[in-house]
Design a protein around this motif. Structure first.
Motif, PDB file in Angstrom:
ATOM      1  N   ASP A 191       2.239  10.813   3.254  1.00 24.32           N
ATOM      2  CA  ASP A 191       0.980  10.254   3.747  1.00 24.32           C
ATOM      3  C   ASP A 191       0.530  10.957   5.031  1.00 24.32           C
ATOM      4  OD1 ASP A 191       2.212   7.035   2.825  1.00 24.32           O
ATOM      5  OD2 ASP A 191       0.712   8.222   1.753  1.00 24.32           O
ATOM      6  N   MET A 202      -2.488   0.548   6.135  1.00 22.02           N
ATOM      7  CA  MET A 202      -1.546   1.407   5.423  1.00 22.02           C
ATOM      8  C   MET A 202      -0.135   0.851   5.613  1.00 22.02           C
ATOM      9  SD  MET A 202      -3.114   5.157   6.381  1.00 22.02           S
ATOM     10  CE  MET A 202      -2.646   5.048   8.106  1.00 22.02           C
ATOM     11  N   ASN A 203       0.462   0.425   4.534  1.00 18.59           N
ATOM     12  CA  ASN A 203       1.821  -0.125   4.564  1.00 18.59           C
ATOM     13  C   ASN A 203       2.767   0.764   3.768  1.00 18.59           C
ATOM     14  OD1 ASN A 203       0.816  -2.392   5.973  1.00 18.59           O
ATOM     15  ND2 ASN A 203       0.395  -3.486   4.060  1.00 18.59           N
ATOM     16  N   SER A 204       4.036   0.553   3.977  1.00 22.61           N
ATOM     17  CA  SER A 204       5.077   1.313   3.256  1.00 22.61           C
ATOM     18  C   SER A 204       4.786   2.807   3.296  1.00 22.61           C
ATOM     19  CB  SER A 204       5.161   0.834   1.800  1.00 22.61           C
ATOM     20  OG  SER A 204       5.446  -0.548   1.733  1.00 22.61           O
ATOM     21  N   LEU A 205       4.510   3.284   4.483  1.00 18.76           N
ATOM     22  CA  LEU A 205       4.108   4.687   4.636  1.00 18.76           C
ATOM     23  C   LEU A 205       5.239   5.628   4.255  1.00 18.76           C
ATOM     24  CD1 LEU A 205       1.996   4.277   7.854  1.00 18.76           C
ATOM     25  CD2 LEU A 205       1.182   5.331   5.739  1.00 18.76           C
ATOM     26  N   LYS A 206       4.829   6.752   3.673  1.00 14.63           N
ATOM     27  CA  LYS A 206       5.754   7.789   3.246  1.00 14.63           C
ATOM     28  C   LYS A 206       5.427   9.083   3.984  1.00 14.63           C
ATOM     29  CE  LYS A 206       5.646   5.844  -1.451  1.00 14.63           C
ATOM     30  NZ  LYS A 206       5.360   6.136  -2.889  1.00 14.63           N
ATOM     31  N   SER A 214       3.927   0.788   9.117  1.00  8.33           N
ATOM     32  CA  SER A 214       2.514   0.497   8.854  1.00  8.33           C
ATOM     33  C   SER A 214       1.638   1.023   9.974  1.00  8.33           C
ATOM     34  CB  SER A 214       2.297  -1.017   8.736  1.00  8.33           C
ATOM     35  OG  SER A 214       3.017  -1.567   7.655  1.00  8.33           O
ATOM     36  N   VAL A 266      -1.790   5.780  -3.420  1.00  6.37           N
ATOM     37  CA  VAL A 266      -1.754   4.767  -2.371  1.00  6.37           C
ATOM     38  C   VAL A 266      -1.953   3.352  -2.909  1.00  6.37           C
ATOM     39  CG1 VAL A 266      -2.626   6.461  -0.726  1.00  6.37           C
ATOM     40  CG2 VAL A 266      -4.219   4.809  -1.763  1.00  6.37           C
ATOM     41  N   ARG A 303      -0.224   0.024  -1.699  1.00  5.29           N
ATOM     42  CA  ARG A 303       0.291   0.213  -0.330  1.00  5.29           C
ATOM     43  C   ARG A 303      -0.833   0.177   0.707  1.00  5.29           C
ATOM     44  NH1 ARG A 303       2.493   4.897   1.114  1.00  5.29           N
ATOM     45  NH2 ARG A 303       1.325   6.174  -0.380  1.00  5.29           N
TER      46      ARG A 303
END
Length: 120
Positions: free
Chosen positions: A88, A81-85, A16, A62, A65
């Motif tokens: 992103d 921003m959570n569960s970033l990929k 995050s 997004v 997330r």
């Protein structure tokens, strides 16, 4: 209105980050504020936007997330921003103007970008 963006950095996938956009010179007033990002080799895209009254818009990529929030007293707009990929990754910018301009990608007032890098 002058905008400054803070909070970018390097994070592992699944992690995050919280970005913050601060207004100076004058308040956001009744402007909407948007967070945009530009990945290498790609066009800039709107990630999330929020109006004075709290109405939000999110890019499909997004939703669920990222969360945009606004503190009108402090003149700040944050992007959690959570569960970033890895997808992103990019330079994130905040911008402000009337809502239709923010949603159209043509706001007049921009902050400097802040780099977000998500390592896989």
């Amino acid at each position: 209105v002058q905008l400054q963006a803070f909070g970018g950095g390097l994070v592992q996938a699944g992690g995050s980050l919280r970005l913050s956009c601060a207004a100076s010179g004058r308040s956001f007033g009744n402007y909407a504020v948007g967070w945009y990002r530009q990945a290498p080799g790609k066009q800039r895209e709107l990630v999330a936007a929020i109006t004075l009254g709290g109405t939000t818009n999110y890019a499909d990529s997004v939703k669920g997330r990222f969360t945009i929030s606004r503190d009108n007293a402090k003149n700040t707009v944050d992007l959690q921003m959570n569960s970033l990929k890895s997808e992103d990754t990019g330079v994130y910018y905040c911008a402000a103007d009337y809502r239709f301009k923010v949603l159209a990608g043509t706001p007049a007032y921009w902050g400097q970008g802040t780099q977000v890098t998500v390592s896989s």
